[in-house]
Structure formats: C-alpha cells, structure tokens
Design a protein around this motif. Sequence first.
Motif, PDB file in Angstrom:
ATOM      1  N   ASP A 100       1.416  14.589   9.189  1.00 58.90           N
ATOM      2  CA  ASP A 100       2.501  13.621   9.319  1.00 58.90           C
ATOM      3  C   ASP A 100       3.839  14.332   9.402  1.00 58.90           C
ATOM      4  O   ASP A 100       4.060  15.361   8.763  1.00 58.90           O
ATOM      5  CB  ASP A 100       2.526  12.658   8.119  1.00 58.90           C
ATOM      6  N   ARG A 139       0.852  -1.191   0.000  1.00 57.37           N
ATOM      7  CA  ARG A 139       0.000   0.000   0.000  1.00 57.37           C
ATOM      8  C   ARG A 139       0.883   1.233   0.000  1.00 57.37           C
ATOM      9  O   ARG A 139       1.916   1.260   0.656  1.00 57.37           O
ATOM     10  CB  ARG A 139      -0.884   0.042   1.240  1.00 57.37           C
ATOM     11  N   PHE A 140       0.468   2.242  -0.710  1.00 56.02           N
ATOM     12  CA  PHE A 140       1.171   3.514  -0.732  1.00 56.02           C
ATOM     13  C   PHE A 140       0.211   4.587  -0.255  1.00 56.02           C
ATOM     14  O   PHE A 140      -0.967   4.570  -0.591  1.00 56.02           O
ATOM     15  CB  PHE A 140       1.629   3.859  -2.160  1.00 56.02           C
ATOM     16  N   ARG A 141       0.723   5.496   0.541  1.00 48.26           N
ATOM     17  CA  ARG A 141      -0.112   6.623   0.948  1.00 48.26           C
ATOM     18  C   ARG A 141       0.776   7.854   1.053  1.00 48.26           C
ATOM     19  O   ARG A 141       1.899   7.781   1.534  1.00 48.26           O
ATOM     20  CB  ARG A 141      -0.851   6.361   2.248  1.00 48.26           C
ATOM     21  N   PRO A 142       0.265   8.967   0.608  1.00 50.78           N
ATOM     22  CA  PRO A 142       1.043  10.207   0.718  1.00 50.78           C
ATOM     23  C   PRO A 142       1.032  10.706   2.159  1.00 50.78           C
ATOM     24  O   PRO A 142       0.133  10.384   2.933  1.00 50.78           O
ATOM     25  CB  PRO A 142       0.299  11.180  -0.203  1.00 50.78           C
ATOM     26  N   LEU A 143       2.043  11.472   2.513  1.00 52.40           N
ATOM     27  CA  LEU A 143       2.051  12.100   3.832  1.00 52.40           C
ATOM     28  C   LEU A 143       0.931  13.121   3.895  1.00 52.40           C
ATOM     29  O   LEU A 143       0.677  13.840   2.934  1.00 52.40           O
ATOM     30  CB  LEU A 143       3.387  12.807   4.080  1.00 52.40           C
ATOM     31  N   SER A 144       0.264  13.165   5.024  1.00 55.68           N
ATOM     32  CA  SER A 144      -0.762  14.191   5.220  1.00 55.68           C
ATOM     33  C   SER A 144      -0.084  15.423   5.810  1.00 55.68           C
ATOM     34  O   SER A 144       1.057  15.355   6.258  1.00 55.68           O
ATOM     35  CB  SER A 144      -1.853  13.685   6.168  1.00 55.68           C
ATOM     36  N   THR A 165      12.580   9.614   3.689  1.00 54.66           N
ATOM     37  CA  THR A 165      11.922   9.656   2.387  1.00 54.66           C
ATOM     38  C   THR A 165      10.814   8.615   2.303  1.00 54.66           C
ATOM     39  O   THR A 165       9.742   8.872   1.765  1.00 54.66           O
ATOM     40  CB  THR A 165      12.948   9.393   1.269  1.00 54.66           C
ATOM     41  N   VAL A 166      11.078   7.419   2.856  1.00 56.35           N
ATOM     42  CA  VAL A 166      10.133   6.299   2.795  1.00 56.35           C
ATOM     43  C   VAL A 166      10.125   5.594   4.145  1.00 56.35           C
ATOM     44  O   VAL A 166      11.185   5.403   4.751  1.00 56.35           O
ATOM     45  CB  VAL A 166      10.543   5.295   1.694  1.00 56.35           C
TER      46      VAL A 166
END
Length: 85
Positions: free
Chosen positions: A28, A20-25, A33-34
């Motif tokens: 966050d 699963r990938f999710r962008p930083l809100s 980087t990851v």
Amino acid sequence: MECPEEPYDGELQPGDVEIRFRPLSPLDRSGLTVVIEIKSKWSASREANRQERVDALHADIRAATRLVDFGVYLSLPSAAWSQGD
C-alpha cells in the motif's frame, strides 16, 4: 447519505453502518494518515451532489475528530442489500 429514495428515520439499525480498520500492507502507498472509505447504494439524488456530500462528510469528520491529514472516498455502486431478521 440520507436521500429521498431511502429516507432515514434517525434510528440506526444493525447493518446500517460498518466500521472496519485495516493496517497498510507493504504494498500500500498513501501520503495520508487515514483514508475513510464510504460505500452507499447508488441513487439519483446521491449521484447529483456526490462531491458536495463527500466534502461535507470530510468537514464533519474533521470537526468531530480533529484529524488533519486524511481523505474520504465515497463510492456509490449500483447494489442491493438483504439482511435477515
């Protein structure tokens, strides 16, 4: 995450791995980087060497991807899983 309690036969089945990938809100915060989060059901043998396992995963991921600025978070909750046929 192979262990004696759940031997791995070398053949991944549906449900064995989810990516699963999710962008930083905006809320966050991370200096990395990851962040890779790995969840696997708790077992005594996984618990016994969890730091060695996560260090080996980090090294393998670095070698495979050439990522530098990343972290690996290993979670071993007491859990159960069922997936229909």
